[in-house]
Design an enzyme around this catalytic site. Structure first.
Site, PDB file in Angstrom:
ATOM      1  N   GLY A 154      85.092 165.978 -69.229  1.00 19.79           N
ATOM      2  CA  GLY A 154      84.787 167.381 -68.937  1.00 19.79           C
ATOM      3  C   GLY A 154      83.610 167.621 -68.017  1.00 19.79           C
ATOM      4  O   GLY A 154      82.723 168.401 -68.349  1.00 19.79           O
ATOM      5  N   THR A 155      83.634 166.967 -66.869  1.00 20.66           N
ATOM      6  CA  THR A 155      82.573 167.249 -65.882  1.00 20.66           C
ATOM      7  C   THR A 155      83.175 167.264 -64.491  1.00 20.66           C
ATOM      8  O   THR A 155      84.048 166.449 -64.167  1.00 20.66           O
ATOM      9  CB  THR A 155      81.411 166.233 -65.958  1.00 20.66           C
ATOM     10  OG1 THR A 155      80.525 166.455 -64.852  1.00 20.66           O
ATOM     11  CG2 THR A 155      81.867 164.790 -65.951  1.00 20.66           C
ATOM     12  N   SER A 156      82.665 168.179 -63.658  1.00 22.63           N
ATOM     13  CA  SER A 156      83.161 168.272 -62.277  1.00 22.63           C
ATOM     14  C   SER A 156      82.550 167.186 -61.402  1.00 22.63           C
ATOM     15  O   SER A 156      82.937 167.032 -60.255  1.00 22.63           O
ATOM     16  CB  SER A 156      82.825 169.650 -61.707  1.00 22.63           C
ATOM     17  OG  SER A 156      81.411 169.816 -61.671  1.00 22.63           O
ATOM     18  N   HIS A 212      69.983 166.730 -68.971  1.00 23.13           N
ATOM     19  CA  HIS A 212      69.519 168.007 -68.402  1.00 23.13           C
ATOM     20  C   HIS A 212      68.751 168.867 -69.401  1.00 23.13           C
ATOM     21  O   HIS A 212      68.619 170.068 -69.215  1.00 23.13           O
ATOM     22  CB  HIS A 212      70.720 168.779 -67.825  1.00 23.13           C
ATOM     23  CG  HIS A 212      71.330 168.104 -66.639  1.00 23.13           C
ATOM     24  ND1 HIS A 212      72.609 168.358 -66.183  1.00 23.13           N
ATOM     25  CD2 HIS A 212      70.814 167.153 -65.793  1.00 23.13           C
ATOM     26  CE1 HIS A 212      72.850 167.605 -65.113  1.00 23.13           C
ATOM     27  NE2 HIS A 212      71.790 166.852 -64.873  1.00 23.13           N
ATOM     28  N   TYR A 219      68.209 181.910 -70.757  1.00 21.32           N
ATOM     29  CA  TYR A 219      68.312 180.797 -71.717  1.00 21.32           C
ATOM     30  C   TYR A 219      68.330 181.288 -73.166  1.00 21.32           C
ATOM     31  O   TYR A 219      68.916 180.630 -74.034  1.00 21.32           O
ATOM     32  CB  TYR A 219      67.213 179.758 -71.457  1.00 21.32           C
ATOM     33  CG  TYR A 219      67.515 178.955 -70.210  1.00 21.32           C
ATOM     34  CD1 TYR A 219      68.531 177.998 -70.222  1.00 21.32           C
ATOM     35  CD2 TYR A 219      66.857 179.187 -69.020  1.00 21.32           C
ATOM     36  CE1 TYR A 219      68.854 177.282 -69.076  1.00 21.32           C
ATOM     37  CE2 TYR A 219      67.169 178.479 -67.864  1.00 21.32           C
ATOM     38  CZ  TYR A 219      68.174 177.533 -67.903  1.00 21.32           C
ATOM     39  OH  TYR A 219      68.511 176.829 -66.762  1.00 21.32           O
ATOM     40  N   ASN A 268      75.030 168.217 -71.110  1.00 28.17           N
ATOM     41  CA  ASN A 268      74.995 169.506 -71.815  1.00 28.17           C
ATOM     42  C   ASN A 268      73.659 169.717 -72.515  1.00 28.17           C
ATOM     43  O   ASN A 268      73.057 168.783 -73.048  1.00 28.17           O
ATOM     44  CB  ASN A 268      76.136 169.583 -72.838  1.00 28.17           C
ATOM     45  CG  ASN A 268      77.489 169.471 -72.162  1.00 28.17           C
ATOM     46  OD1 ASN A 268      77.579 169.639 -70.947  1.00 28.17           O
ATOM     47  ND2 ASN A 268      78.521 169.185 -72.925  1.00 28.17           N
TER      48      ASN A 268
HETATM   49  N1  APR Z   1      88.265 170.169 -71.670  1.00 24.62           N
HETATM   50  C1  APR Z   1      87.761 169.253 -70.796  1.00 24.62           C
HETATM   51  N2  APR Z   1      87.279 169.590 -69.586  1.00 24.62           N
HETATM   52  C2  APR Z   1      87.309 170.886 -69.243  1.00 24.62           C
HETATM   53  C3  APR Z   1      87.807 171.885 -70.097  1.00 24.62           C
HETATM   54  C4  APR Z   1      88.310 171.483 -71.353  1.00 24.62           C
HETATM   55  N3  APR Z   1      88.819 172.346 -72.233  1.00 24.62           N
HETATM   56  N4  APR Z   1      87.684 173.080 -69.455  1.00 24.62           N
HETATM   57  C5  APR Z   1      87.125 172.821 -68.276  1.00 24.62           C
HETATM   58  N5  APR Z   1      86.905 171.496 -68.120  1.00 24.62           N
HETATM   59  C6  APR Z   1      86.302 170.766 -67.007  1.00 24.62           C
HETATM   60  C7  APR Z   1      86.527 171.363 -65.643  1.00 24.62           C
HETATM   61  O1  APR Z   1      87.791 170.949 -65.124  1.00 24.62           O
HETATM   62  C8  APR Z   1      85.356 170.793 -64.854  1.00 24.62           C
HETATM   63  O2  APR Z   1      85.687 169.530 -64.291  1.00 24.62           O
HETATM   64  O3  APR Z   1      84.904 170.776 -67.193  1.00 24.62           O
HETATM   65  C9  APR Z   1      84.277 170.596 -65.931  1.00 24.62           C
HETATM   66  C10 APR Z   1      83.151 171.600 -65.852  1.00 24.62           C
HETATM   67  O4  APR Z   1      82.441 171.419 -64.671  1.00 24.62           O
HETATM   68  P1  APR Z   1      81.043 172.157 -64.435  1.00 24.62           P
HETATM   69  O5  APR Z   1      81.185 173.577 -64.813  1.00 24.62           O
HETATM   70  O6  APR Z   1      80.614 171.829 -63.064  1.00 24.62           O
HETATM   71  O7  APR Z   1      80.071 171.486 -65.537  1.00 24.62           O
HETATM   72  P2  APR Z   1      79.295 170.104 -65.452  1.00 24.62           P
HETATM   73  O8  APR Z   1      80.042 169.094 -64.664  1.00 24.62           O
HETATM   74  O9  APR Z   1      78.895 169.759 -66.833  1.00 24.62           O
HETATM   75  O10 APR Z   1      78.005 170.544 -64.630  1.00 24.62           O
HETATM   76  C11 APR Z   1      76.959 169.622 -64.427  1.00 24.62           C
HETATM   77  O11 APR Z   1      75.571 171.290 -63.465  1.00 24.62           O
HETATM   78  O12 APR Z   1      75.004 173.490 -63.571  1.00 24.62           O
HETATM   79  C12 APR Z   1      74.574 172.217 -63.844  1.00 24.62           C
HETATM   80  O13 APR Z   1      72.974 171.488 -65.356  1.00 24.62           O
HETATM   81  C13 APR Z   1      74.275 172.026 -65.294  1.00 24.62           C
HETATM   82  O14 APR Z   1      74.737 170.113 -66.686  1.00 24.62           O
HETATM   83  C14 APR Z   1      75.285 171.006 -65.732  1.00 24.62           C
HETATM   84  C15 APR Z   1      75.636 170.293 -64.452  1.00 24.62           C
END
Ligand code: APR
Length: 231
Positions: A170-172, A104, A53, A87
């Protein structure tokens, strides 16, 4: 005033140079979750967890908000704006946003290991073994680890279920309970997902998809909402 609720993930900060977690080359490829982001990891090797971290904190300190963070803030001129983010960075705040709910945790904060309500703002970029809170216990990152509950979840559900407009950026949508927010929009709300690799749960209706990066898609949608007076 109509209420816009925005739900962001790592993708909104990707173009600020902060790595996402699950894209190819993402953080979890390099660091196994179970070694750095769980209560068990903290018990087993606090120094490693702190180092992980500390590195994240330094990267956030060197990053700048991008066009997507700034564009969201423009919505405030016309809408009641709320941001819910997964984030731990502070790029929404540094772009001027005030109503930011961090599901988070926050990398710029630390908390006591004996009293979770005792949260302190960090002045530097490091938490080290031996750094203690005013109560005398080791400080830990103010982060929700895997296996821990998400205290802000009820507040987030309340916001989403009263939204007129819901933007997901921007989240999976791979991590629960945060990802379940997409199910809480009211029946008549409009919703968008902006992500170059959109992964909406199968069968979920009411969402329009903009398969673009945050810096392309968010300013474009904000412009559309503000100039076409959708509401
Ligand atoms: N603009 C928008 N989206 C994007 C970009 C971009 N330039 N680049 C990548 N992405 C998308 C990807 O397509 C994906 O869907 O961002 C997403 C990232 O997914 P993850 O890495 O899984 O991140 P997130 O969904 O925020 O994860 C959720 O998981 O690990 C834990 O606590 C952590 O808060 C996090 C949580």
């Amino acid at each position: 005033m109509k209420r816009v609720v925005v739900f962001t993930g790592a993708g909104i900060s990707a173009e600020s140079g902060i790595r996402t977690f699950r894209d190819s080359g993402g953080l979890w490829d390099e660091y196994p979750i179970e070694e750095v982001a769980t209560p068990q990891a903290w018990s087993k090797n606090p120094a490693l967890v702190l180092q992980f971290y500390n590195l994240r904190r330094e990267q956030v300190a060197n990053a700048r908000p991008n066009a997507a963070h700034y564009a969201l803030e423009e919505l405030r001129s016309v809408f009641e704006l709320h941001i819910i983010t997964q984030n731990i960075d502070d790029l929404h705040e540094r772009a001027g946003s005030t109503n930011v709910l961090h599901l988070h945790g926050e990398i710029r904060k630390a908390r006591s290991t004996v009293n979770p309500d005792h949260v302190v703002e960090l002045s530097g970029n490091l938490i080290n073994v031996g750094d203690t809170c005013p109560l005398g216990s080791q400080l830990r990152p103010h982060i929700v680890w895997f296996g821990e509950s998400v205290p802000a979840m009820d507040q987030a559900i309340d916001l989403v279920s009263t939204a007129d407009l819901f933007l997901v950026v921007g989240t999976s949508l791979a991590v629960y309970p945060a990802a379940s927010l997409v199910y809480h929009i009211p029946e008549n709300a409009k919703a968008w997902l902006i992500d170059p690799n959109p992964q909406l749960p199968a069968g979920l209706s009411g969402y329009s998809i903009l398969a673009k990066t945050a810096c392309e898609g968010v300013p474009e949608l904000v412009n559309h909402l503000l100039t076409d007076h959708v509401f």
